[in-house]
Enzyme design. Sequence first.
Site, PDB file in Angstrom:
ATOM      1  N   SER A 150     106.403 -44.195  -2.183  1.00 36.98           N
ATOM      2  CA  SER A 150     107.424 -45.238  -2.151  1.00 36.98           C
ATOM      3  C   SER A 150     106.995 -46.437  -2.992  1.00 36.98           C
ATOM      4  CB  SER A 150     107.726 -45.598  -0.692  1.00 36.98           C
ATOM      5  OG  SER A 150     108.923 -46.312  -0.613  1.00 36.98           O
ATOM      6  N   ASP A 228     116.276 -38.309   2.343  1.00 31.69           N
ATOM      7  CA  ASP A 228     115.641 -39.637   2.399  1.00 31.69           C
ATOM      8  C   ASP A 228     116.743 -40.690   2.395  1.00 31.69           C
ATOM      9  OD1 ASP A 228     114.388 -42.056   1.622  1.00 31.69           O
ATOM     10  OD2 ASP A 228     112.782 -40.958   0.617  1.00 31.69           O
ATOM     11  N   HIS A 261     111.781 -39.871   4.362  1.00 32.37           N
ATOM     12  CA  HIS A 261     110.859 -40.794   3.674  1.00 32.37           C
ATOM     13  C   HIS A 261     109.513 -40.912   4.393  1.00 32.37           C
ATOM     14  CE1 HIS A 261     110.560 -43.848   0.546  1.00 32.37           C
ATOM     15  NE2 HIS A 261     110.016 -44.699   1.402  1.00 32.37           N
TER      16      HIS A 261
HETATM   17  C1  LIG Z   1     103.774 -44.981   7.939  1.00 32.41           C
HETATM   18  C2  LIG Z   1     105.097 -45.021   7.301  1.00 32.41           C
HETATM   19  O1  LIG Z   1     106.042 -44.426   7.750  1.00 32.41           O
HETATM   20  O2  LIG Z   1     105.178 -45.723   6.152  1.00 32.41           O
HETATM   21  C3  LIG Z   1     106.317 -46.147   5.525  1.00 32.41           C
HETATM   22  C4  LIG Z   1     107.567 -46.254   6.121  1.00 32.41           C
HETATM   23  C5  LIG Z   1     108.644 -46.749   5.407  1.00 32.41           C
HETATM   24  C6  LIG Z   1     108.457 -47.167   4.086  1.00 32.41           C
HETATM   25  C7  LIG Z   1     109.499 -47.716   3.290  1.00 32.41           C
HETATM   26  C8  LIG Z   1     110.870 -47.870   3.835  1.00 32.41           C
HETATM   27  C9  LIG Z   1     109.217 -48.105   1.982  1.00 32.41           C
HETATM   28  C10 LIG Z   1     107.918 -47.981   1.471  1.00 32.41           C
HETATM   29  O3  LIG Z   1     107.593 -48.393   0.316  1.00 32.41           O
HETATM   30  O4  LIG Z   1     106.944 -47.439   2.239  1.00 32.41           O
HETATM   31  C11 LIG Z   1     107.187 -47.058   3.503  1.00 32.41           C
HETATM   32  C12 LIG Z   1     106.123 -46.543   4.239  1.00 32.41           C
END
Ligand SMILES: CC(=O)Oc1ccc2c(C)cc(=O)oc2c1
Length: 284
Positions: A150, A228, A261
Amino acid sequence: MSLECLSSAKSFDGWHKQYSHPSTSTHCNMRFAIYLPPQTATGEKVPVLYWLSGLTCTDENFMQKAGAFAEAARLGIAIVAPDTSPRGEGVADDPEGRYDFGLGAGFYLNATQAPYNEHYQMYDYIVHELPKLVEENFPVTSTRAISGHSMGGHGALMIALKNPERYTSVSAFSPIANPINCPWGQKAFTGYLGADQSLWREYDSSLLLADCKPEDRRPALVDQGDADSFLTEQLKPEALTAAAKKSDFPLTLRMQSGYDHSYFFISSFIDDHLRFHHQYLASS
Ligand SMILES: CC(=O)Oc1ccc2c(C)cc(=O)oc2c1
């Protein structure tokens, strides 16, 4: 250099360790975790995969949830997972305390705007300071690959594209592929870099990839879940595909049916990514 060991635990015959150290880039104490595979116990030096985590994460999420150690131990790859931003007293946060900017959301760039420019120098930290520290203090070689999730997928792709001489290969899970054209990226780049969009372009993977010179191409693997919830508005993998086509870049982008995601997705394919990087780490 004062490197303080915070924890140490044996795993798959190797070792997971956490460290804190004062950083000259971010002007605060930084934490990182390292997995040292069993080969290092007999004095062998191994290559390193740098893992850049996403929004809200620390050095711990990947190490605890990805399930990467068995394959890293088998292949003889060390993994280094840094934190996602500077932290501590005096480090500026999002004015509204939201999760997508400030603490836990450093976007792996060098901020130019006050008050963020004092500590948010994550690009210099990840590209230069951390590898130097790791290579001086652990049984590792200077052969590196980079991956992330991400926000960290954006970081991994952007850093590899800007520094092809430093990495054998790059991979990403669900990267923020075209940050200048999505709400998370626009908020972060405005806050850290200001209104001048010419500077934003230097940190956008899709723009960098579209302009990549033939000699700077590196093998790249991206996995993206088609379930996602951030896919359409924030991640935009189609921008990477179009850019790769333009520059004839060797990108493998796999849409994975039904995956979201989360780390459930990452843990399903992390072994593929380790094996992908191993091909290039081992031959360099
Ligand atoms: C541990 C975990 O689930 O990490 C996580 C959750 C959501 C997100 C989102 C929405 C964006 C991102 O850049 O990283 C991320 C990491």
